[in-house]
Scaffold this motif. Structure first.
Motif, PDB file in Angstrom:
ATOM      1  N   UNK A 154      -0.673  60.553  -5.786  1.00  0.00           N
ATOM      2  CA  UNK A 154       0.164  59.826  -6.674  1.00  0.00           C
ATOM      3  C   UNK A 154      -0.215  60.524  -8.331  1.00  0.00           C
ATOM      4  N   UNK A 155      -1.607  60.893  -8.477  1.00  0.00           N
ATOM      5  CA  UNK A 155      -1.871  61.283  -9.889  1.00  0.00           C
ATOM      6  C   UNK A 155      -0.891  62.801 -10.037  1.00  0.00           C
ATOM      7  N   UNK A 156      -1.042  63.359  -9.098  1.00  0.00           N
ATOM      8  CA  UNK A 156      -0.218  64.882  -9.368  1.00  0.00           C
ATOM      9  C   UNK A 156       1.182  64.578  -9.872  1.00  0.00           C
ATOM     10  N   UNK A 157       1.997  63.621  -8.873  1.00  0.00           N
ATOM     11  CA  UNK A 157       3.384  63.374  -9.161  1.00  0.00           C
ATOM     12  C   UNK A 157       3.340  62.828 -10.442  1.00  0.00           C
ATOM     13  N   UNK A 158       2.548  61.785 -11.160  1.00  0.00           N
ATOM     14  CA  UNK A 158       2.596  61.307 -12.495  1.00  0.00           C
ATOM     15  C   UNK A 158       2.710  62.393 -13.484  1.00  0.00           C
ATOM     16  N   UNK A 159       1.506  63.337 -13.251  1.00  0.00           N
ATOM     17  CA  UNK A 159       1.414  64.516 -14.168  1.00  0.00           C
ATOM     18  C   UNK A 159       2.868  65.331 -14.185  1.00  0.00           C
ATOM     19  N   UNK A 160       3.623  65.575 -13.111  1.00  0.00           N
ATOM     20  CA  UNK A 160       4.534  66.196 -13.043  1.00  0.00           C
ATOM     21  C   UNK A 160       5.642  65.501 -13.841  1.00  0.00           C
ATOM     22  N   UNK A 161       5.618  64.235 -13.559  1.00  0.00           N
ATOM     23  CA  UNK A 161       6.836  63.603 -14.172  1.00  0.00           C
ATOM     24  C   UNK A 161       6.528  63.411 -15.711  1.00  0.00           C
ATOM     25  N   UNK A 162       5.354  63.538 -16.135  1.00  0.00           N
ATOM     26  CA  UNK A 162       5.115  63.578 -17.537  1.00  0.00           C
ATOM     27  C   UNK A 162       5.509  65.059 -18.147  1.00  0.00           C
ATOM     28  N   UNK A 163       5.452  66.104 -17.312  1.00  0.00           N
ATOM     29  CA  UNK A 163       5.622  67.459 -17.816  1.00  0.00           C
ATOM     30  C   UNK A 163       7.085  67.746 -17.914  1.00  0.00           C
ATOM     31  N   UNK A 164       8.130  66.781 -17.474  1.00  0.00           N
ATOM     32  CA  UNK A 164       9.528  67.043 -17.391  1.00  0.00           C
ATOM     33  C   UNK A 164      10.060  66.282 -18.811  1.00  0.00           C
ATOM     34  N   UNK A 165      11.194  66.903 -19.154  1.00  0.00           N
ATOM     35  CA  UNK A 165      11.953  66.354 -20.025  1.00  0.00           C
ATOM     36  C   UNK A 165      12.672  65.027 -19.482  1.00  0.00           C
ATOM     37  N   UNK A 166      13.241  64.133 -20.206  1.00  0.00           N
ATOM     38  CA  UNK A 166      13.735  62.833 -19.607  1.00  0.00           C
ATOM     39  C   UNK A 166      14.720  63.068 -18.496  1.00  0.00           C
ATOM     40  N   UNK A 167      15.620  64.216 -18.794  1.00  0.00           N
ATOM     41  CA  UNK A 167      16.779  64.564 -17.724  1.00  0.00           C
ATOM     42  C   UNK A 167      16.160  65.681 -16.884  1.00  0.00           C
ATOM     43  N   UNK A 168      14.857  65.986 -17.007  1.00  0.00           N
ATOM     44  CA  UNK A 168      14.226  67.243 -16.215  1.00  0.00           C
ATOM     45  C   UNK A 168      14.330  66.834 -14.466  1.00  0.00           C
TER      46      UNK A 168
END
Length: 247
Positions: A154-168
């Motif tokens: 879950x933590x890694x998925x969160x960091x991936x989401x945070x690394x992307x632009x809003x439409x990424x």
């Protein structure tokens, strides 16, 4: 792989590394009967593995100005992206210095101003967040033993989401048994409104996740598939025969 000659071997704290060559193809391997990367020496930009081909189909849903790649390997994604659009800014993160060395020396890695190579643990890199948000995040981190379990957290998925632009868009290369991983699906659904996946002929489960309002509908367009097929040198429609929402 008995027809291949060994060009290079090395060992580090993560294990063995081999570069193999049969005259036409060059392979990066971490062990017996293992292919991490495969390159046609006459057409290094054409992806040979079906999972790389599947990951690249995201280009129908997003025309990126920047991409991030976690797991360099022999640089197949870098080659294909550079050929597709030389203006894309690419950041590639690789934990093994020997892999970076092999990609440069044996796999014609197209270095230049638009490519930033980072020698670091991808988990630490993405957690630190010391980078600009990206349009597409490719996660392709494998060892001889398979997918790094941390990448399913879950933590890694969160960091991936945070690394992307809003439409990424997040593109995650998993193995076929992960399609039954309800925890991973739940992690993704907490952060992304659209989660779809493709089972490849090679047994990989390639996941696409985004909050784009239009989702990934563009990937189903035959016109888009034909255009991308010409651009990257593979039959995209064949790659996506088992592409569907992951529920």
């Amino acid at each position: 792989m008995s027809d291949y000659k060994v060009l290079h071997t090395s060992t580090d704290e993560f294990g063995d590394l081999f570069v193999l060559d049969d005259g036409h193809f060059r392979v990066l391997s971490f062990g017996d009967n293992d292919e991490q990367s495969k390159m046609d020496k006459t057409e290094p930009h054409v992806p040979q593995h079906t999972y790389v081909q599947a990951m690249l189909t995201v280009l129908m849903a997003k025309q990126p100005k920047s991409v991030m790649i976690l797991g360099l390997g022999g640089g197949a994604l870098v080659h294909a992206l550079r050929h597709y659009d030389a203006a894309i800014k690419i950041t590639a993160v690789e934990i093994r210095e020997q892999v970076i060395h092999a990609a440069k020396r044996f796999f014609q890695l197209p270095t230049g101003k638009k490519l930033t190579l980072v020698h670091q643990d991808a988990n630490h890199f993405i957690k630190a967040g010391d980078f600009k948000k990206t349009d597409i995040l490719f996660v392709d981190i494998y060892s001889e033993k398979g997918v790094d379990p941390q990448l399913l957290s879950a933590e890694f998925t969160l960091f991936c989401h945070q690394a992307l632009k809003s439409e990424g868009i997040l593109v995650l290369n998993c193995w076929k048994e992960h399609r039954n991983n309800s925890a991973l699906l739940s992690h993704l659904q907490q952060h992304f409104s659209h989660v779809e996946a493709c089972l490849t002929g090679g047994g990989n489960w390639v996941v696409f996740a985004t909050n784009q309002s239009q989702g990934l509908a563009a990937m189903g367009s035959k016109a888009n598939q034909q255009a991308l097929s010409q651009a990257i040198g593979v039959n995209v429609a064949r790659v996506l025969t088992r592409f569907e929402p992951w529920k």
